[in-house]
Design a protein around this motif. Structure first.
Motif, PDB file in Angstrom:
ATOM      1  N   GLY A   1       0.838  -1.184   0.000  1.00  0.00           N
ATOM      2  CA  GLY A   1       0.000   0.000   0.000  1.00  0.00           C
ATOM      3  C   GLY A   1       0.874   1.234   0.000  1.00  0.00           C
ATOM      4  O   GLY A   1       1.983   1.241  -0.510  1.00  0.00           O
ATOM      5  N   ARG A   2       0.361   2.291   0.587  1.00  0.00           N
ATOM      6  CA  ARG A   2       1.177   3.493   0.700  1.00  0.00           C
ATOM      7  C   ARG A   2       2.156   3.335   1.849  1.00  0.00           C
ATOM      8  O   ARG A   2       1.810   2.837   2.901  1.00  0.00           O
ATOM      9  N   GLN A   3       3.397   3.789   1.648  1.00  0.00           N
ATOM     10  CA  GLN A   3       4.403   3.708   2.699  1.00  0.00           C
ATOM     11  C   GLN A   3       4.886   5.103   3.046  1.00  0.00           C
ATOM     12  O   GLN A   3       5.071   5.946   2.176  1.00  0.00           O
TER      13      GLN A   3
ATOM     14  N   GLN B   1     -21.244  -2.073   8.239  1.00  0.00           N
ATOM     15  CA  GLN B   1     -20.110  -1.307   8.767  1.00  0.00           C
ATOM     16  C   GLN B   1     -18.781  -1.943   8.340  1.00  0.00           C
ATOM     17  O   GLN B   1     -18.021  -2.431   9.172  1.00  0.00           O
ATOM     18  N   PRO B   2     -18.485  -1.920   7.035  1.00  0.00           N
ATOM     19  CA  PRO B   2     -17.235  -2.525   6.553  1.00  0.00           C
ATOM     20  C   PRO B   2     -16.006  -1.738   6.978  1.00  0.00           C
ATOM     21  O   PRO B   2     -16.081  -0.543   7.306  1.00  0.00           O
ATOM     22  N   LEU B   3     -14.864  -2.409   6.988  1.00  0.00           N
ATOM     23  CA  LEU B   3     -13.589  -1.733   7.239  1.00  0.00           C
ATOM     24  C   LEU B   3     -13.369  -0.619   6.227  1.00  0.00           C
ATOM     25  O   LEU B   3     -13.760  -0.745   5.064  1.00  0.00           O
ATOM     26  N   ASN B   4     -12.726   0.484   6.660  1.00  0.00           N
ATOM     27  CA  ASN B   4     -12.367   1.516   5.693  1.00  0.00           C
ATOM     28  C   ASN B   4     -10.900   1.947   5.780  1.00  0.00           C
ATOM     29  O   ASN B   4     -10.479   2.873   5.090  1.00  0.00           O
ATOM     30  N   LEU B   5     -10.102   1.282   6.624  1.00  0.00           N
ATOM     31  CA  LEU B   5      -8.662   1.540   6.644  1.00  0.00           C
ATOM     32  C   LEU B   5      -7.941   0.357   7.287  1.00  0.00           C
ATOM     33  O   LEU B   5      -8.379  -0.163   8.317  1.00  0.00           O
ATOM     34  N   VAL B   6      -6.828  -0.055   6.676  1.00  0.00           N
ATOM     35  CA  VAL B   6      -5.975  -1.101   7.241  1.00  0.00           C
ATOM     36  C   VAL B   6      -4.589  -0.510   7.448  1.00  0.00           C
ATOM     37  O   VAL B   6      -3.953  -0.044   6.501  1.00  0.00           O
ATOM     38  N   ILE B   7      -4.120  -0.505   8.697  1.00  0.00           N
ATOM     39  CA  ILE B   7      -2.815   0.033   9.068  1.00  0.00           C
ATOM     40  C   ILE B   7      -1.854  -1.131   9.306  1.00  0.00           C
ATOM     41  O   ILE B   7      -2.148  -2.036  10.097  1.00  0.00           O
ATOM     42  N   ASN B   8      -0.706  -1.103   8.643  1.00  0.00           N
ATOM     43  CA  ASN B   8       0.312  -2.136   8.807  1.00  0.00           C
ATOM     44  C   ASN B   8       1.559  -1.529   9.437  1.00  0.00           C
ATOM     45  O   ASN B   8       2.100  -0.534   8.940  1.00  0.00           O
ATOM     46  N   LEU B   9       2.027  -2.098  10.550  1.00  0.00           N
ATOM     47  CA  LEU B   9       3.237  -1.628  11.235  1.00  0.00           C
ATOM     48  C   LEU B   9       4.426  -2.455  10.777  1.00  0.00           C
ATOM     49  O   LEU B   9       4.388  -3.683  10.833  1.00  0.00           O
ATOM     50  N   GLN B  10       5.489  -1.789  10.352  1.00  0.00           N
ATOM     51  CA  GLN B  10       6.685  -2.476   9.868  1.00  0.00           C
ATOM     52  C   GLN B  10       7.873  -2.052  10.733  1.00  0.00           C
ATOM     53  O   GLN B  10       8.322  -0.908  10.674  1.00  0.00           O
ATOM     54  N   VAL B  11       8.358  -2.992  11.570  1.00  0.00           N
ATOM     55  CA  VAL B  11       9.429  -2.732  12.541  1.00  0.00           C
ATOM     56  C   VAL B  11      10.537  -3.755  12.324  1.00  0.00           C
ATOM     57  O   VAL B  11      10.261  -4.938  12.092  1.00  0.00           O
TER      58      VAL B  11
ATOM     59  N   ASN C   1      -7.285  -1.012  -2.022  1.00  0.00           N
ATOM     60  CA  ASN C   1      -6.863   0.370  -1.747  1.00  0.00           C
ATOM     61  C   ASN C   1      -7.182   0.797  -0.313  1.00  0.00           C
ATOM     62  O   ASN C   1      -7.547   1.950  -0.060  1.00  0.00           O
ATOM     63  N   MET C   2      -7.025  -0.138   0.629  1.00  0.00           N
ATOM     64  CA  MET C   2      -7.311   0.143   2.031  1.00  0.00           C
ATOM     65  C   MET C   2      -6.052   0.155   2.895  1.00  0.00           C
ATOM     66  O   MET C   2      -6.112   0.528   4.061  1.00  0.00           O
ATOM     67  N   LEU C   3      -4.915  -0.265   2.333  1.00  0.00           N
ATOM     68  CA  LEU C   3      -3.717  -0.523   3.127  1.00  0.00           C
ATOM     69  C   LEU C   3      -2.754   0.656   3.140  1.00  0.00           C
ATOM     70  O   LEU C   3      -2.428   1.223   2.103  1.00  0.00           O
ATOM     71  N   VAL C   4      -2.296   1.022   4.358  1.00  0.00           N
ATOM     72  CA  VAL C   4      -1.228   2.008   4.534  1.00  0.00           C
ATOM     73  C   VAL C   4      -0.198   1.405   5.478  1.00  0.00           C
ATOM     74  O   VAL C   4      -0.549   0.908   6.554  1.00  0.00           O
ATOM     75  N   THR C   5       1.089   1.418   5.087  1.00  0.00           N
ATOM     76  CA  THR C   5       2.162   0.847   5.899  1.00  0.00           C
ATOM     77  C   THR C   5       3.006   1.958   6.509  1.00  0.00           C
ATOM     78  O   THR C   5       3.418   2.890   5.818  1.00  0.00           O
ATOM     79  N   PHE C   6       3.268   1.862   7.814  1.00  0.00           N
ATOM     80  CA  PHE C   6       4.095   2.819   8.544  1.00  0.00           C
ATOM     81  C   PHE C   6       5.345   2.100   9.053  1.00  0.00           C
ATOM     82  O   PHE C   6       5.240   1.069   9.717  1.00  0.00           O
ATOM     83  N   THR C   7       6.502   2.660   8.750  1.00  0.00           N
ATOM     84  CA  THR C   7       7.776   2.030   9.099  1.00  0.00           C
ATOM     85  C   THR C   7       8.513   2.840  10.168  1.00  0.00           C
ATOM     86  O   THR C   7       8.527   4.068  10.130  1.00  0.00           O
ATOM     87  N   GLY C   8       9.134   2.129  11.130  1.00  0.00           N
ATOM     88  CA  GLY C   8       9.920   2.798  12.151  1.00  0.00           C
ATOM     89  C   GLY C   8      10.444   1.798  13.160  1.00  0.00           C
ATOM     90  O   GLY C   8      10.056   0.627  13.158  1.00  0.00           O
ATOM     91  N   SER C   9      11.331   2.269  14.049  1.00  0.00           N
ATOM     92  CA  SER C   9      11.942   1.386  15.050  1.00  0.00           C
ATOM     93  C   SER C   9      11.301   1.508  16.424  1.00  0.00           C
ATOM     94  O   SER C   9      11.501   0.645  17.274  1.00  0.00           O
ATOM     95  N   THR C  10      10.542   2.588  16.661  1.00  0.00           N
ATOM     96  CA  THR C  10       9.902   2.770  17.962  1.00  0.00           C
ATOM     97  C   THR C  10       8.449   3.185  17.770  1.00  0.00           C
ATOM     98  O   THR C  10       8.069   3.747  16.740  1.00  0.00           O
ATOM     99  N   SER C  11       7.648   2.951  18.805  1.00  0.00           N
ATOM    100  CA  SER C  11       6.245   3.362  18.769  1.00  0.00           C
ATOM    101  C   SER C  11       6.132   4.876  18.723  1.00  0.00           C
ATOM    102  O   SER C  11       5.232   5.422  18.073  1.00  0.00           O
ATOM    103  N   ASP C  12       7.041   5.577  19.414  1.00  0.00           N
ATOM    104  CA  ASP C  12       7.016   7.040  19.396  1.00  0.00           C
ATOM    105  C   ASP C  12       7.318   7.591  18.009  1.00  0.00           C
ATOM    106  O   ASP C  12       6.830   8.660  17.639  1.00  0.00           O
ATOM    107  N   GLU C  13       8.112   6.885  17.252  1.00  0.00           N
ATOM    108  CA  GLU C  13       8.436   7.305  15.891  1.00  0.00           C
ATOM    109  C   GLU C  13       7.254   7.076  14.951  1.00  0.00           C
ATOM    110  O   GLU C  13       6.981   7.894  14.055  1.00  0.00           O
ATOM    111  N   ILE C  14       6.544   5.985  15.151  1.00  0.00           N
ATOM    112  CA  ILE C  14       5.476   5.606  14.229  1.00  0.00           C
ATOM    113  C   ILE C  14       4.152   6.313  14.540  1.00  0.00           C
ATOM    114  O   ILE C  14       3.426   6.708  13.631  1.00  0.00           O
TER     115      ILE C  14
END
Length: 266
Positions: free
Chosen positions: A5-7, A129-139, A214-227
């Motif tokens: 998805g979007r990164q 009430q379908p999903l409208n956003l999927v967040i993926n955490l990449q650590v 088109n529901m997926l967004v990926t967030f990358t980082g090493s800490t929760s505070d960063e993401i």
């Protein structure tokens, strides 16, 4: 290798982007490997947005602690480093979804498989009430391994502590109740490697499933505070500030929204 998805990788400002979904209800799925910080992000999102949350891990641990039939079976599977069967997970989550009264909600740790995702979609479609956003955490994996080795849990509440960055006020005791903390049976290096490999095998098609929608967004980082600020900024852009920390004065919320750092989209 599939797209995620979007990164998010750089820096920009929320004031340069307008909400893409108006002020729709927030129906979010949070994905990430074991130890990626889903529980931490879920807690922050619940605090800062009007979100009700369901954690598959908390549901399982609650059933294990209460000694239910599902809990006994799940405990045996987890001790072997295996995932609990689709049928059991679908039953647990579906029952819990029926109890949610808020229009905004977040799922943490479910679905894990394509079969679960399809079953979830079917159930949510029936309720409108379908999903409208999927967040993926990449650590990074080495970061995750250290996290799980340092992790302690208060099983009845699901509160999680980490000796590295979020230790309990009194060693070995829950901050709220004073009760003893526990190690999860699967928090060791050997079982972690098994879980991580299974996670990769199961998650790649799942990410592709949501990316095609088109529901997926990926967030990358090493800490929760960063993401976390990246996630918060994306929710503000998509759903508007009316869903953000509703007890605070609108002018403060708007001013902070305009200064939340976001990462550029590649």
């Amino acid at each position: 290798m599939i797209g995620l998805g979007r990164q998010f990788h750089g820096s920009t400002c929320a004031k340069n982007a307008s909400p893409t979904m108006g002020n729709m209800a927030m129906r979010i799925l949070l994905l990430g490997s074991p130890g990626s910080g889903k529980g931490t992000q879920s807690s922050r999102l619940q605090k800062n947005f009007n979100l009700g949350a369901i954690s598959s891990g908390d549901l399982l641990r609650r059933n294990i602690a209460n000694g239910t039939e599902i809990g006994k079976f799940a405990a045996k599977e987890i001790e072997r480093g295996a995932y609990v069967s689709d049928n059991i997970m679908i039953e647990l989550i579906t029952n819990e979804l029926r109890t949610i009264k808020r229009k905004n909600w977040l799922l943490d740790g479910f679905p894990r498989t394509i079969n679960q995702a399809i079953a979830l979609d079917d159930n949510l479609s029936l309720t409108g009430q379908p999903l409208n956003l999927v967040i993926n955490l990449q650590v990074p994996e080495e970061v995750i391994l250290q996290r799980i080795m340092d992790r302690w849990v208060h099983v009845p509440s699901g509160r999680v502590y980490n000796l590295s960055y979020n230790p309990p006020k009194r060693p070995g005791l829950d901050d709220v109740t004073g009760e003893k903390l526990s190690k999860r049976t699967d928090d060791n290096a050997e079982i972690f490697k098994i879980r991580l490999q299974k996670h990769r095998e199961l998650t790649e098609p799942l990410l592709e499933y949501y990316s095609k929608r088109n529901m997926l967004v990926t967030f990358t980082g090493s800490t929760s505070d960063e993401i976390y600020p990246k996630i918060e900024g994306e929710l503000l852009r998509r759903f508007g500030v009316e869903n953000f920390n509703q007890g605070r004065r609108p002018e403060i919320v708007n001013e902070e929204a305009n200064n939340i750092p976001l990462n550029d989209v590649n």
